[in-house]
Design a protein around this motif. Structure first.
Motif, PDB file in Angstrom:
ATOM      1  N   ASP A 250      52.933  39.883  82.242  1.00 43.60           N
ATOM      2  CA  ASP A 250      53.395  41.210  82.509  1.00 43.60           C
ATOM      3  C   ASP A 250      52.382  42.131  81.536  1.00 43.60           C
ATOM      4  OD1 ASP A 250      54.057  44.010  82.772  1.00 43.60           O
ATOM      5  OD2 ASP A 250      56.151  43.277  82.914  1.00 43.60           O
ATOM      6  N   MET A 251      51.568  43.001  82.023  1.00 44.15           N
ATOM      7  CA  MET A 251      50.570  43.802  81.109  1.00 44.15           C
ATOM      8  C   MET A 251      51.362  44.559  80.383  1.00 44.15           C
ATOM      9  SD  MET A 251      47.592  42.724  80.997  1.00 44.15           S
ATOM     10  CE  MET A 251      46.705  43.927  80.477  1.00 44.15           C
TER      11      MET A 251
ATOM     12  N   MET B  11      51.723  41.722  72.606  1.00 44.28           N
ATOM     13  CA  MET B  11      50.915  40.554  72.213  1.00 44.28           C
ATOM     14  C   MET B  11      49.798  40.865  71.214  1.00 44.28           C
ATOM     15  SD  MET B  11      47.531  39.655  72.971  1.00 44.28           S
ATOM     16  CE  MET B  11      47.141  40.600  74.522  1.00 44.28           C
ATOM     17  N   ASN B  12      49.150  41.848  71.129  1.00 42.51           N
ATOM     18  CA  ASN B  12      48.054  42.252  70.384  1.00 42.51           C
ATOM     19  C   ASN B  12      48.924  42.467  68.929  1.00 42.51           C
ATOM     20  OD1 ASN B  12      45.599  42.393  71.815  1.00 42.51           O
ATOM     21  ND2 ASN B  12      46.265  44.382  72.573  1.00 42.51           N
TER      22      ASN B  12
ATOM     23  N   ALA C 179      39.109  38.101  76.547  1.00 41.85           N
ATOM     24  CA  ALA C 179      39.719  38.779  77.795  1.00 41.85           C
ATOM     25  C   ALA C 179      41.291  38.603  77.997  1.00 41.85           C
ATOM     26  CB  ALA C 179      38.952  38.114  79.315  1.00 41.85           C
ATOM     27  N   THR C 180      41.944  39.534  78.530  1.00 42.51           N
ATOM     28  CA  THR C 180      43.314  39.616  78.718  1.00 42.51           C
ATOM     29  C   THR C 180      43.452  39.919  79.998  1.00 42.51           C
ATOM     30  OG1 THR C 180      43.535  40.085  76.413  1.00 42.51           O
ATOM     31  CG2 THR C 180      45.499  40.412  77.812  1.00 42.51           C
ATOM     32  N   VAL C 181      44.137  39.037  80.799  1.00 43.56           N
ATOM     33  CA  VAL C 181      44.441  39.481  82.235  1.00 43.56           C
ATOM     34  C   VAL C 181      45.963  39.164  82.513  1.00 43.56           C
ATOM     35  CG1 VAL C 181      42.185  38.821  83.074  1.00 43.56           C
ATOM     36  CG2 VAL C 181      43.851  37.099  83.079  1.00 43.56           C
ATOM     37  N   GLU C 182      46.421  39.768  83.661  1.00 39.85           N
ATOM     38  CA  GLU C 182      47.659  39.585  84.143  1.00 39.85           C
ATOM     39  C   GLU C 182      47.734  38.581  85.045  1.00 39.85           C
ATOM     40  OE1 GLU C 182      51.004  42.513  84.940  1.00 39.85           O
ATOM     41  OE2 GLU C 182      49.977  42.173  86.912  1.00 39.85           O
TER      42      GLU C 182
ATOM     43  N   LYS D 153      55.924  34.126  79.023  1.00 34.14           N
ATOM     44  CA  LYS D 153      55.347  35.513  79.297  1.00 34.14           C
ATOM     45  C   LYS D 153      53.840  35.391  78.795  1.00 34.14           C
ATOM     46  CE  LYS D 153      59.624  37.648  77.164  1.00 34.14           C
ATOM     47  NZ  LYS D 153      59.833  38.388  78.269  1.00 34.14           N
ATOM     48  N   ILE D 154      53.304  34.417  78.217  1.00 35.77           N
ATOM     49  CA  ILE D 154      51.756  34.068  77.775  1.00 35.77           C
ATOM     50  C   ILE D 154      51.252  32.774  77.993  1.00 35.77           C
ATOM     51  CG2 ILE D 154      52.426  33.913  75.407  1.00 35.77           C
ATOM     52  CD1 ILE D 154      50.064  35.755  74.751  1.00 35.77           C
TER      53      ILE D 154
END
Length: 115
Positions: free
Chosen positions: A69-70, A76-77, A93-96, A105-106
């Motif tokens: 979930d974005m 996360m950051n 890169a970060t993608v949903e 979650k990740i």
């Protein structure tokens, strides 16, 4: 020469080839944690795997982060920013994505260069 680290039936946890370390996607061990906790869990696993390969987070050249979930991007950051080596952030890169286990979650996949 290709070296496989912790090879399994479907994949190896890491593969070392041509000076590069290609790590499998890492997921949290403790799914009861919030996004910051799950991220920290995965980053600790990455630290351990890279150490097994003779490298460290300072050697990471590329990272792909998959979030279920974005909305978890900021959390996360917060964990990521506290972990990444100052002045040595990799390309990222970060993608949903829909992850294989709904409790995750990740998932993070990194490539490092050992030279």
């Amino acid at each position: 020469m290709i070296q496989r680290i912790l090879p399994g039936t479907r994949y190896s946890e890491a593969v070392i080839a041509g000076g590069f370390i290609f790590c499998a996607g890492m997921v949290p061990n403790d799914t009861s944690l919030d996004i910051q906790g799950q991220t920290a869990d995965v980053l600790a696993q990455i630290d351990a795997l890279l150490a097994d390969c003779g490298a460290s987070k300072a050697d990471i050249v590329d990272a792909t982060i998959y979030l279920a979930d974005m909305a978890d991007y900021t959390g996360m950051n917060q964990a990521w920013d506290g972990w990444v080596a100052i002045g040595q952030a990799p390309a990222r890169a970060t993608v949903e994505a829909r992850l294989a286990d709904p409790a995750w979650k990740i998932e993070i996949k990194v490539t490092a260069f050992r030279g």
